[in-house]
Every structure is written in C-alpha cells, then in structure tokens.
Design a protein around this motif. Sequence first.
Motif, mmCIF file in Angstrom:
data_model
loop_
_atom_site.group_PDB
_atom_site.id
_atom_site.type_symbol
_atom_site.label_atom_id
_atom_site.label_comp_id
_atom_site.label_asym_id
_atom_site.label_seq_id
_atom_site.Cartn_x
_atom_site.Cartn_y
_atom_site.Cartn_z
ATOM 1 N N ASP A 131 18.041 -20.877 43.925
ATOM 2 C CA ASP A 131 18.534 -20.770 42.544
ATOM 3 C C ASP A 131 19.070 -22.136 42.084
ATOM 4 N N LEU A 132 19.862 -22.766 42.934
ATOM 5 C CA LEU A 132 20.444 -24.074 42.592
ATOM 6 C C LEU A 132 19.371 -25.165 42.516
ATOM 7 N N VAL A 133 18.479 -25.193 43.514
ATOM 8 C CA VAL A 133 17.427 -26.218 43.541
ATOM 9 C C VAL A 133 16.509 -26.063 42.321
ATOM 10 N N ASP A 134 16.206 -24.825 41.938
ATOM 11 C CA ASP A 134 15.371 -24.570 40.753
ATOM 12 C C ASP A 134 16.012 -25.198 39.516
ATOM 13 N N THR A 135 17.319 -25.026 39.386
ATOM 14 C CA THR A 135 18.037 -25.576 38.227
ATOM 15 C C THR A 135 18.007 -27.105 38.253
ATOM 16 N N ILE A 136 18.209 -27.677 39.437
ATOM 17 C CA ILE A 136 18.196 -29.143 39.559
ATOM 18 C C ILE A 136 16.797 -29.689 39.247
ATOM 19 N N CYS A 137 15.768 -29.042 39.814
ATOM 20 C CA CYS A 137 14.391 -29.511 39.572
ATOM 21 C C CYS A 137 14.051 -29.415 38.095
ATOM 22 N N ALA A 138 14.428 -28.304 37.452
ATOM 23 C CA ALA A 138 14.148 -28.138 36.022
ATOM 24 C C ALA A 138 14.816 -29.271 35.238
ATOM 25 N N GLY A 139 16.044 -29.627 35.618
ATOM 26 C CA GLY A 139 16.763 -30.711 34.938
ATOM 27 C C GLY A 139 16.049 -32.045 35.105
ATOM 28 N N LEU A 140 15.584 -32.320 36.317
ATOM 29 C CA LEU A 140 14.877 -33.584 36.582
ATOM 30 C C LEU A 140 13.549 -33.624 35.822
ATOM 31 N N GLU A 141 12.919 -32.462 35.681
ATOM 32 C CA GLU A 141 11.617 -32.404 34.983
ATOM 33 C C GLU A 141 11.800 -32.561 33.476
ATOM 34 N N VAL A 142 12.739 -31.801 32.931
ATOM 35 C CA VAL A 142 12.936 -31.818 31.476
ATOM 36 C C VAL A 142 13.400 -33.200 31.014
ATOM 37 N N SER A 143 14.241 -33.847 31.828
ATOM 38 C CA SER A 143 14.740 -35.170 31.448
ATOM 39 C C SER A 143 13.768 -36.293 31.811
ATOM 40 N N ARG A 144 12.587 -35.887 32.364
ATOM 41 C CA ARG A 144 11.526 -36.844 32.726
ATOM 42 C C ARG A 144 11.978 -37.842 33.798
ATOM 43 N N ILE A 145 12.981 -37.486 34.574
ATOM 44 C CA ILE A 145 13.434 -38.387 35.637
ATOM 45 C C ILE A 145 12.403 -38.379 36.777
ATOM 46 N N TYR A 146 11.811 -37.228 37.019
ATOM 47 C CA TYR A 146 10.823 -37.143 38.091
ATOM 48 C C TYR A 146 9.661 -36.270 37.639
ATOM 49 N N HIS A 147 8.442 -36.716 37.874
ATOM 50 C CA HIS A 147 7.277 -35.889 37.578
ATOM 51 C C HIS A 147 6.704 -35.389 38.901
ATOM 52 N N PRO A 148 6.828 -34.073 39.177
ATOM 53 C CA PRO A 148 6.461 -33.581 40.511
ATOM 54 C C PRO A 148 4.967 -33.574 40.824
ATOM 55 N N ALA A 149 4.113 -33.961 39.870
ATOM 56 C CA ALA A 149 2.685 -34.075 40.211
ATOM 57 C C ALA A 149 2.512 -35.091 41.341
ATOM 58 N N ARG A 150 3.405 -36.052 41.402
ATOM 59 C CA ARG A 150 3.350 -37.061 42.485
ATOM 60 C C ARG A 150 3.494 -36.402 43.840
ATOM 61 N N LEU A 151 4.448 -35.492 43.924
ATOM 62 C CA LEU A 151 4.665 -34.784 45.184
ATOM 63 C C LEU A 151 3.441 -33.921 45.521
ATOM 64 N N ARG A 152 2.909 -33.206 44.515
ATOM 65 C CA ARG A 152 1.740 -32.349 44.767
ATOM 66 C C ARG A 152 0.585 -33.167 45.326
ATOM 67 N N LYS A 153 0.360 -34.352 44.748
ATOM 68 C CA LYS A 153 -0.748 -35.182 45.224
ATOM 69 C C LYS A 153 -0.502 -35.649 46.651
ATOM 70 N N ARG A 154 0.745 -36.006 46.949
ATOM 71 C CA ARG A 154 1.053 -36.437 48.320
ATOM 72 C C ARG A 154 0.851 -35.308 49.321
ATOM 73 N N LEU A 155 1.127 -34.081 48.866
ATOM 74 C CA LEU A 155 0.941 -32.925 49.747
ATOM 75 C C LEU A 155 -0.527 -32.498 49.819
ATOM 76 N N GLY A 156 -1.361 -33.073 48.960
ATOM 77 C CA GLY A 156 -2.792 -32.774 48.973
ATOM 78 C C GLY A 156 -3.132 -31.405 48.430
ATOM 79 N N VAL A 157 -2.329 -30.868 47.501
ATOM 80 C CA VAL A 157 -2.606 -29.545 46.925
ATOM 81 C C VAL A 157 -3.397 -29.717 45.629
ATOM 82 N N GLN A 158 -4.548 -29.035 45.552
ATOM 83 C CA GLN A 158 -5.432 -29.133 44.384
ATOM 84 C C GLN A 158 -5.210 -27.938 43.469
ATOM 85 N N PRO A 159 -4.886 -28.182 42.179
ATOM 86 C CA PRO A 159 -4.793 -27.052 41.264
ATOM 87 C C PRO A 159 -6.169 -26.414 41.066
ATOM 88 N N LEU A 160 -6.175 -25.108 40.839
ATOM 89 C CA LEU A 160 -7.423 -24.402 40.583
ATOM 90 C C LEU A 160 -7.740 -24.548 39.100
#
Length: 165
Positions: A131-160
């Motif tokens: 619950d807490l991490v979700d809120t923190i991640c949403a804050g980082l995303e909305v404020s454009r501090i971090y774009h998590p597509a970078r993490l997805r690419k590093r993890l090698g996950v392909q969107p369908l």
Amino acid sequence: MNRFMREFIQTTGELLESEQVRMMGRWNHHGPISTLDHSLFVAYLSFRAARALGLDERAAARGGLLHDLYLYDSKDKSAHPGWQCFDHPRAAARNAEQLTELSDKERNIILSHMWPLGGPLPRSLEAWLVDLVDTICAGLEVSRIYHPARLRKRLGVQPLAAVPG
Ligand SMILES: [Fe+2]
Ligand SMILES: [Fe+2]
C-alpha cells in the motif's frame, strides 16, 4: 541486470511471462505510464523492501505485481460498475485468482491496496508495505521523477501489443 533483479524474476517468473500481466501494457495508469510499468515498479520495490525488512518477499512481489491487474481502460466508464477506486482492486483480485493460486495474504494485498480510500484494511505487514510503496511509486510517476519503463526494459518484460482493430 543485478542480483536482485534476477531473484525478482525467479520469484515472479511464470507471472511475468503470462499474457494477463503483459497485457497491462495496453493501458495507461498514471499519465503516460502504463499499468504494466507501474505494477512492475511497485512489485520490484516491494520485493526489495520486504527483503530488507525480513518480510515475505514472495507475497510482496506477487501481490505488488498483481495489485492493478484490472485489465480494462480506467477512463472507459462502461468497463466497470462504479467508482474506479473501489472497483479496480476487486477486478484485479478476480483476474489474479484465474491466473495463479493466491494465498490469503496475497489476496488481501491486492484488495486492500487502496486503503484508506477504499477496500478492506491491510491485514499483514506485507499488505501495509505494498500500500505504501504503491503510493510512493504513484508519486514518483505523476511528478515525472522516475519513468518505470526503464525498469521494465532492464527486467526484459515485453508488453503484449493490443489486438489490431
Ligand atoms: Fe491500484
Ligand atoms: Fe497501483
């Protein structure tokens, strides 16, 4: 890819490869961030935090990955019965149930992740953590501090990709 990322992939393995999880890449959740990128961000940070705190890292990672598995466009008013804040954790739990066998703790992590805005009380430290991490991640995303597509690419996950038409 670092050691934590390899262990995260081992822990969530078959879920990361599933169509349902990769399908989350079709819809945006916070501004330009896809639901898949957001969910991976929450899952990975929850996994890391659970390990650091000596909590159940598998439940934190799986619950984090599936917490927004509602699989519809949240802006489409016809896609869910009422208020998105209440509806989407229930839809996510239903879809997650079809995908994998959820523990009671994992189910509660998904259902309670919007608390205190909606849904039941978090009943484990892992549920409070996600619950807490979700809120923190949403804050980082909305404020454009971090774009998590970078993490997805590093993890090698392909969107369908969306089905054409
Ligand atoms: Fe959510
Ligand atoms: Fe979320």
